[in-house]
Design a protein around this motif. Structure first.
Motif, PDB file in Angstrom:
ATOM      1  N   HIS A 157      15.724  67.982  42.684  1.00  0.00           N
ATOM      2  CA  HIS A 157      15.931  66.762  42.150  1.00  0.00           C
ATOM      3  C   HIS A 157      15.173  65.832  43.111  1.00  0.00           C
ATOM      4  O   HIS A 157      15.714  64.826  43.553  1.00  0.00           O
ATOM      5  N   ARG A 158      13.957  66.149  43.726  1.00  0.00           N
ATOM      6  CA  ARG A 158      13.312  65.192  44.583  1.00  0.00           C
ATOM      7  C   ARG A 158      14.134  64.910  45.920  1.00  0.00           C
ATOM      8  O   ARG A 158      13.467  64.237  46.946  1.00  0.00           O
ATOM      9  N   PRO A 174      18.434  63.657  36.013  1.00  0.00           N
ATOM     10  CA  PRO A 174      17.277  62.570  35.700  1.00  0.00           C
ATOM     11  C   PRO A 174      16.297  62.510  36.524  1.00  0.00           C
ATOM     12  O   PRO A 174      15.321  61.963  36.366  1.00  0.00           O
ATOM     13  N   CYS A 175      16.577  62.886  37.827  1.00  0.00           N
ATOM     14  CA  CYS A 175      15.556  62.777  38.986  1.00  0.00           C
ATOM     15  C   CYS A 175      14.514  63.806  38.666  1.00  0.00           C
ATOM     16  O   CYS A 175      13.346  63.618  39.299  1.00  0.00           O
ATOM     17  N   TRP A 181      11.984  61.762  32.046  1.00  0.00           N
ATOM     18  CA  TRP A 181      12.399  60.509  32.837  1.00  0.00           C
ATOM     19  C   TRP A 181      11.300  60.386  33.778  1.00  0.00           C
ATOM     20  O   TRP A 181      10.647  61.441  34.266  1.00  0.00           O
ATOM     21  N   PHE A 185      11.153  58.933  37.940  1.00  0.00           N
ATOM     22  CA  PHE A 185      12.203  58.603  38.866  1.00  0.00           C
ATOM     23  C   PHE A 185      11.360  58.146  40.171  1.00  0.00           C
ATOM     24  O   PHE A 185      10.478  58.844  40.699  1.00  0.00           O
ATOM     25  N   ASP A 186      12.100  57.286  40.828  1.00  0.00           N
ATOM     26  CA  ASP A 186      11.502  56.990  42.380  1.00  0.00           C
ATOM     27  C   ASP A 186      12.490  56.074  42.784  1.00  0.00           C
ATOM     28  O   ASP A 186      13.513  55.557  42.340  1.00  0.00           O
ATOM     29  N   GLY A 198      17.723  55.446  43.963  1.00  0.00           N
ATOM     30  CA  GLY A 198      16.505  55.508  43.077  1.00  0.00           C
ATOM     31  C   GLY A 198      17.086  55.303  41.732  1.00  0.00           C
ATOM     32  O   GLY A 198      18.064  54.949  41.216  1.00  0.00           O
ATOM     33  N   ALA A 236      15.977  56.660  37.511  1.00  0.00           N
ATOM     34  CA  ALA A 236      15.102  57.161  36.560  1.00  0.00           C
ATOM     35  C   ALA A 236      15.195  56.338  35.158  1.00  0.00           C
ATOM     36  O   ALA A 236      16.204  55.871  34.863  1.00  0.00           O
ATOM     37  N   ARG A 237      14.122  56.272  34.530  1.00  0.00           N
ATOM     38  CA  ARG A 237      14.250  55.679  33.242  1.00  0.00           C
ATOM     39  C   ARG A 237      13.362  56.582  32.219  1.00  0.00           C
ATOM     40  O   ARG A 237      12.721  57.197  32.540  1.00  0.00           O
ATOM     41  N   THR A 268       7.245  50.798  38.074  1.00  0.00           N
ATOM     42  CA  THR A 268       7.767  51.429  39.132  1.00  0.00           C
ATOM     43  C   THR A 268       7.875  50.586  40.460  1.00  0.00           C
ATOM     44  O   THR A 268       9.034  50.371  41.352  1.00  0.00           O
TER      45      THR A 268
END
Lengths: 352, 352, 352
Positions: free
Chosen positions: B109-110, B132-133, B138, B140-141, B273, B275-276, B286
């Protein structure tokens, strides 16, 4: 007096370079004890507890009057023996039981030495014999640094020059140092680490000092003596001169003098210098050498202070000792034994 | 290992963002333990105690050599498993019992996850499922902040968004937040706080994201999972879409991801972070969002650090818990129970 | 409440100058207790523990609403009595058992006084009678300093003006101070130190104030009163006026007002001012005098903070008391006795 399990108090420590201490009071904490140092009119040195016996204001904030010191707060005047000479109210009779602690000092080898512990034991014969600092055949100069680490970490550093390859990779490091065998031995009251590098190319510093081409023999002989000095005999000689570990006056030779005076459990005063038996009439050599050494030592200081912080941040870990650390380990053992015995060992007497 | 009554050690914590950790060593203290992190040539992550087993110098000051790390002080070379590969003197035989503690890490997940406690229990299945990462639907940042407070104060902060009205009155606060009823419940191993705001005007951020006028339903669903994550499902949908607390994919939706890694009893590493599932192809969104969030979080940091100082300055006072604090209170209870039980609870599995 | 063996808690302390405290909340730690002070709309002063009863955020970070204070974190609203008036969720019923500690305050003599200890004993009659601060025949003004030392070191300083000769050798010091006999006596609940200097040349400050040549009689009468005030009656009169220690309104007279409010064991709030019965209509005099006093006090601050550090650095040494220290010693004894007795002594009533 601050008791400590990490340093010896019945011992001579360097309080300062001779030229650092003058008529103006100098404050320096030694073995956990705040001390004020100054010179009398006859140039002899006075060392007193840096706290007025009246209300404890540092005497180093005071005003010199002749050989005496007058406290800046209420004007109590103390003689160089620490005994009251004049009360805050001049009309009051002087109570000569009022005094601040005074310390025995002794000047030798360009340093002012102080004895923080039991005065009765303060025998000047116990001062480490740093003869190259005052021998007429040698030129000696150096500097002072405050270092934020236990003084014993500096002893470790100096008794194992392996670190030069990594810490000083851009300056005085040389791979041959890692390849040369070392010998660690106890020589009376000293711990000695010897490294002999025969038939190598001299590094730039020594090449310039020697002033001739060709292979050389190089040596590094570190000698620790109580309570906290390390004297390092370094140099090179042309291979054809037949120098040996025992006798090596054929080439160019330096004696690096290091003295570590504890300030607190995690800081110390580092006095450093180098004596040489070459380029005696070249003050430019001294100036260049001090400037270069400033850069080299800055590299050590970063390492030593990071090491101290890591020791504090990892309380569950202990320092390990490998073969290269034997010099430091034996030096620490000598300190621990002397603390337990409650007395200083005989002074350093290096082989000349 | 530092024992603590405020955090769980047998658990996965975020050591860093995937992109934070690279070939150069990174120092970070996690659960009171100094750790050095770096990537091997194959990009896998190494985590070692940040202290050379020799003289404790931080290994993060060392030099990378292939997948290994050479200590800057004496050159002891350690492999990525923490085991000695070369002694300070190259001629010395390697003693492979010399090693520094190594930690289990896992990338997901990052984030790079680390397990400081008992290695035998380090099951990757226990890593919080921050789906969601890494879900392809999605974007994500996020970022990293060091915060000078107990990590649990941040959990309290995130599990009660009431504070937005006061702390963030100039940015994301909205009076409706205070008026909407909240529901706190324990969902398996998670603590969930839900707030449903039906038929309201969307605040500017969500209005822009949705891209259409009209009343919206707005939701905030905070989920705490052990050891220290809070995932917040936020968003709005047009009222006519008929979204519900249970199902609300009709509008625009964000998942705010928060992970708090204890550094000391009074500081932590905050990984944040968002996520969208909208504006997926708009990197400008972002960038703008991260910049805005920097300002919002600066407001929280001031509050949290002042709160920590007030806790220290008022040792006779205790934190109180009202109805709005139920989420934080239950999250703290879950931590305390898990510490007492001596083991991590099952991982977070958010309703998707 | 922080208990202390160095200060009395059942006593009135100065919390601030009247003009320092206004509608905006002011944070000040008094006797180890964080306090927030502000004025209500009717200008009366509120003093509360500076910690929200909810999550302990300093209330001094909060927002004024009418006479109330709303916490910046979750919006708990507290009335000037410290009792909750609105919950974080406006829809929640107010629990009036939620409150922060409030302190008794009283305005008198241009200062706001606070009683940190047992409210039942907070009798305004116990406020030190610093009458010159509010007497219509006198003009009074002064300032505030934060000083990094035990408040008792400042009492010592003020009860022995001998130090002026040394600390203030460039400004208000005068050798005659050392030569004049001093008398120390206990006058009811006060400690009084008197110094009478007959027939001397007035120092520049007093010469200008008097506005006429010729020899003067000069006096300094220091009065300590519990818990921590020192009022110093100073001035000069022409010798021919026949002033005495008991009656000396013939010349120019000032009353130096000093109040020391403990912050911690090693710091305090110092409130200083001077009232005068001359040059009443000359605001320029006040401005010049405050500027000059700023310079004089900077000299004391250096001494007092160095003394505090020296006390910490020399834990094996104790303060000594000579004849000149009798005023400070007796003042400290009064404090110690009052702490032991667990109650404040009657208020200061200076001879007028």
């Amino acid at each position: 007096m601050v008791t400590s399990t990490t340093w010896l108090t019945d011992a001579w420590y360097v309080a300062g370079w001779d030229a650092e201490i003058d008529s103006a009071p100098l404050a320096r904490t030694i073995c956990g004890v705040p001390v004020v140092l100054y010179r009398k009119l006859d140039r002899s040195v006075v060392a007193l507890r840096d706290a007025c016996p009246h209300r404890l204001l540092p005497l180093s904030m005071g005003i010199r009057e002749g050989d005496s010191l007058r406290c800046k707060y209420h004007g109590l005047k103390l003689g160089p023996d620490g005994v009251a000479e004049e009360m805050p109210l001049k009309t009051d009779p002087v109570n000569r039981r009022i005094c601040t602690e005074s310390f025995v000092v002794h000047e030798r080898h360009r340093f002012v030495w102080i004895w923080i512990g039991d005065k009765a034991k303060a025998d000047p014969a116990l001062i480490p014999d740093l003869w190259p600092c005052s021998d007429p055949g040698w030129v000696f100069d150096g500097g002072y640094y405050h270092v934020g680490c236990d003084y014993r970490l500096m002893i470790d550093n100096l008794m194992d020059l392996t670190h030069e390859t990594h810490v000083h990779s851009g300056s005085i490091g040389q791979p041959e140092i890692l390849e040369a065998p070392i010998e660690t031995r106890v020589d009376g009251a000293e711990v000695v680490v010897e490294r002999w590098m025969p038939g190598i190319d001299a590094p730039p510093f020594w090449r310039a000092a020697l002033g001739q081409p060709g292979l050389v023999d190089r040596w590094q002989i570190c000698r620790f003596a109580l309570p906290a000095s390390v004297m390092i005999d370094v140099g090179v000689a042309p291979v054809e001169a037949g120098a040996t570990l025992e006798s090596h006056d054929q080439g160019v030779r330096g004696m690096v003098i290091d003295f570590m005076t504890p300030e607190s459990e995690t800081s110390h005063h580092y006095f450093w210098g180098m004596a040489r038996n070459f380029a005696l009439d070249d003050p430019g050599f001294t100036a260049r050498f001090k400037r270069q050494q400033g850069g080299v030592f800055a590299e050590d200081k970063v390492i030593l202070e990071a090491q101290q912080q890591a020791i504090l941040a990892n309380p569950d870990l202990k320092l390990s000792a490998y073969r290269i650390d034997e010099g430091g380990t034996r030096s620490r053992q000598a300190i621990t034994r002397a603390i337990r015995a409650g007395q200083a060992e005989p002074a350093l007497t290096p082989a000349t």
